[in-house]
Every structure is written in C-alpha cells, then in structure tokens.
Write a protein that holds these residues in place. Structure first.
Motif, PDB file in Angstrom:
ATOM      1  N   ALA A  67      59.606  -9.506  36.211  1.00 12.06           N
ATOM      2  CA  ALA A  67      60.662 -10.117  34.988  1.00 12.06           C
ATOM      3  C   ALA A  67      61.944  -9.479  34.931  1.00 12.06           C
ATOM      4  N   GLU A  68      63.122 -10.131  35.017  1.00 12.48           N
ATOM      5  CA  GLU A  68      64.425  -9.641  34.657  1.00 12.48           C
ATOM      6  C   GLU A  68      64.817  -9.643  33.187  1.00 12.48           C
ATOM      7  N   LEU A  69      65.066  -8.443  32.833  1.00 11.36           N
ATOM      8  CA  LEU A  69      65.361  -8.372  31.489  1.00 11.36           C
ATOM      9  C   LEU A  69      66.915  -7.853  31.362  1.00 11.36           C
ATOM     10  N   ASP A  70      67.823  -8.818  31.117  1.00  9.12           N
ATOM     11  CA  ASP A  70      69.186  -8.638  31.291  1.00  9.12           C
ATOM     12  C   ASP A  70      69.873  -8.810  29.805  1.00  9.12           C
ATOM     13  N   ASN A  71      70.302  -7.593  29.350  1.00  7.03           N
ATOM     14  CA  ASN A  71      70.804  -7.580  28.053  1.00  7.03           C
ATOM     15  C   ASN A  71      72.223  -7.806  27.935  1.00  7.03           C
ATOM     16  N   THR A  72      72.798  -9.169  28.417  1.00 11.46           N
ATOM     17  CA  THR A  72      74.343  -9.361  28.235  1.00 11.46           C
ATOM     18  C   THR A  72      74.718  -9.463  27.152  1.00 11.46           C
ATOM     19  N   ALA A  73      73.875  -9.908  25.871  1.00  7.84           N
ATOM     20  CA  ALA A  73      74.513  -9.971  24.540  1.00  7.84           C
ATOM     21  C   ALA A  73      74.665  -8.625  23.937  1.00  7.84           C
ATOM     22  N   ASN A  74      74.205  -7.549  24.432  1.00 10.82           N
ATOM     23  CA  ASN A  74      74.245  -6.373  23.708  1.00 10.82           C
ATOM     24  C   ASN A  74      73.169  -6.070  22.546  1.00 10.82           C
ATOM     25  N   ALA A  75      72.015  -6.755  22.768  1.00  7.73           N
ATOM     26  CA  ALA A  75      71.226  -6.710  21.541  1.00  7.73           C
ATOM     27  C   ALA A  75      70.918  -5.297  21.439  1.00  7.73           C
ATOM     28  N   PRO A  76      70.566  -4.567  20.036  1.00  7.63           N
ATOM     29  CA  PRO A  76      70.350  -3.239  19.915  1.00  7.63           C
ATOM     30  C   PRO A  76      69.156  -2.713  20.607  1.00  7.63           C
ATOM     31  N   HIS A  77      68.078  -3.659  20.963  1.00  4.94           N
ATOM     32  CA  HIS A  77      66.889  -3.269  21.463  1.00  4.94           C
ATOM     33  C   HIS A  77      66.247  -4.287  22.412  1.00  4.94           C
ATOM     34  N   PHE A  78      65.721  -4.086  23.652  1.00  2.00           N
ATOM     35  CA  PHE A  78      65.142  -4.965  24.466  1.00  2.00           C
ATOM     36  C   PHE A  78      63.932  -5.439  23.916  1.00  2.00           C
ATOM     37  N   ILE A  79      63.186  -4.497  23.528  1.00  2.00           N
ATOM     38  CA  ILE A  79      61.876  -4.950  22.666  1.00  2.00           C
ATOM     39  C   ILE A  79      61.820  -4.252  21.330  1.00  2.00           C
ATOM     40  N   ASP A  80      61.505  -5.023  20.313  1.00  2.00           N
ATOM     41  CA  ASP A  80      61.353  -4.845  19.070  1.00  2.00           C
ATOM     42  C   ASP A  80      60.066  -5.282  18.468  1.00  2.00           C
TER      43      ASP A  80
ATOM     44  N   GLY B  26      71.534  -0.561  25.209  1.00  3.03           N
ATOM     45  CA  GLY B  26      70.606  -0.768  24.675  1.00  3.03           C
ATOM     46  C   GLY B  26      69.276  -0.055  24.743  1.00  3.03           C
ATOM     47  N   ALA B  27      68.643   0.343  23.551  1.00  2.93           N
ATOM     48  CA  ALA B  27      67.238   0.847  23.820  1.00  2.93           C
ATOM     49  C   ALA B  27      66.269   0.306  23.997  1.00  2.93           C
ATOM     50  N   LEU B  28      65.352   0.597  25.339  1.00  2.00           N
ATOM     51  CA  LEU B  28      64.346  -0.325  25.671  1.00  2.00           C
ATOM     52  C   LEU B  28      63.333  -0.749  24.582  1.00  2.00           C
ATOM     53  N   PHE B  29      63.110   0.169  23.479  1.00  2.00           N
ATOM     54  CA  PHE B  29      62.229  -0.101  22.437  1.00  2.00           C
ATOM     55  C   PHE B  29      62.915   0.298  21.331  1.00  2.00           C
ATOM     56  N   SER B  30      62.726  -0.212  20.330  1.00  2.00           N
ATOM     57  CA  SER B  30      63.150   0.046  18.882  1.00  2.00           C
ATOM     58  C   SER B  30      62.262   1.037  18.165  1.00  2.00           C
ATOM     59  N   PRO B  31      62.640   1.743  17.153  1.00  2.00           N
ATOM     60  CA  PRO B  31      61.876   2.753  16.631  1.00  2.00           C
ATOM     61  C   PRO B  31      60.352   2.352  16.261  1.00  2.00           C
TER      62      PRO B  31
END
Length: 199
Positions: free
Chosen positions: A138-151, A169-174
């Motif tokens: 899978a290609e996870l491309d954070n072009t919109a600058n979301a704070p987390h990839f996975i929440d 961005g962080a891969l995982f949210s807290p």
C-alpha cells in the motif's frame, strides 16, 4: 439555507460475497463540475457497508467476503466505511481527497492489497476498537498534511507489508494503539520518510 448532505454514494446492509468493480464512488454532489469545498455538502461515505438482517428479516447479519476491486473513493467525508464485516480492497483502489480515506468500525476486518491514499485531510485510515487491518504493498501518501496517517482506537491487529509511507505527520495518533496483550502492530519492508515522527 445550506442543506447538509447526510447521504452516502452506496450503502450496503448485510450480504455475502459481493464484489464492487471499477466504481467511482464520488461524494462531491451534483453537478460534479462545481467543486464543493465545504465537506458538510459532501457525502458521508463513498461506500458504507453495515450489518443487515437475515432472510427472515429478524436477525442481525454481518456482511462477509466483500471485495472492492479497482475502485475510486473520493470527495467524501469518509471514502469507504466498513462497520463490522470483512472487506478486501484489491486492484489498486484509490482513496483521495476525503476527510478520512478508509474507516473501520469496531471489530471490522479489512485487507488492502495495493491501495493508494492521497490528499486525505484528517487521517488516511481510522481504525476502530478491536478492528483488524492488513496492508500489502500500500502507498500511504500524506499530501494534505493530515496530522496522523492512522487514527482511531485500540485495534486488534495492524500489519503492513511492503509499500511505503510518504509525507509529514505521525504514523499513529496517540489513541491508535494495540488493544491489549493479544493485539499487535507490525511493519515489514515499509520505507518511511527520513525524520518521520512514527508516533
């Protein structure tokens, strides 16, 4: 006054072994030529799968064995929502320009084989408590600058094999953490951006 869109492009309740192939799940609204920058005017979801009833109409029936093959989920608040069943996203499905690309409800199970994320605003994936997710190439491309990839919440398992993660961005949210002792997260052969905050 503004009418807030509460609809979905396609809602499926219950069922077994349904395949969605080469479908453009666009939640922008009509006419599509006029972009709706306000996400409250866009569809809640491109594809929303949820439990239904059995053939007698009186028992909750989970959906199983669904496949989304080479589908395009875009311009929605959530590109695809899997509430509780088993869905495989195959054949280069694309999750683009949503608030959340893929959303898994509690105890949902999904596999993504070769998916692509781009320009999702809040997170690329939101995973529910006790949910299971497998990402392969899978290609996870954070072009919109979301704070987390996975929440999300405490997941049952998250497995990433191949593919890559790109963008800030962080891969995982807290709160996106394994649920307990029998839960896990693993990544094998997944290149990540230099200096990325893994979370």
């Amino acid at each position: 006054s503004t009418i807030v869109n509460q609809g979905v492009v396609m809602r499926v309740r219950g069922g077994i072994q349904t395949t969605f192939r080469n479908i453009d799940f666009c939640g922008m609204g009509y006419p599509e030529a006029i972009p709706h920058g306000d996400f409250s005017l866009r569809a809640v979801a491109g594809l929303q799968c949820e439990p239904g009833t059995d053939e007698n109409g009186n028992m909750t029936s989970p959906f199983t064995g669904f496949v989304a093959d080479t589908c395009y989920f875009h311009q929605c608040r959530a590109g695809a929502i899997n509430y509780a069943g088993l869905i495989t996203f195959d054949g280069q499905c694309i999750f683009e320009d949503n608030l959340v690309g893929l959303m898994l409800g509690d105890t949902a199970r999904s596999m993504v084989l070769g998916g692509y994320w781009e320009a999702n605003r809040e997170s690329l994936i939101r995973i529910g408590a006790g949910a299971t997710l497998t990402l392969v190439a899978a290609e996870l491309d954070n072009t919109a600058n979301a704070p987390h990839f996975i929440d999300g919440a405490g997941f049952r398992s998250l497995s990433m094999r191949g593919g890559y993660v790109k963008g800030p961005g962080a891969l995982f949210s807290p709160q996106a953490r394994p649920q307990g002792l029998a839960s896990f997260a693993t990544a094998q052969g997944v290149p990540m951006s230099m200096g990325m905050d893994v979370g």
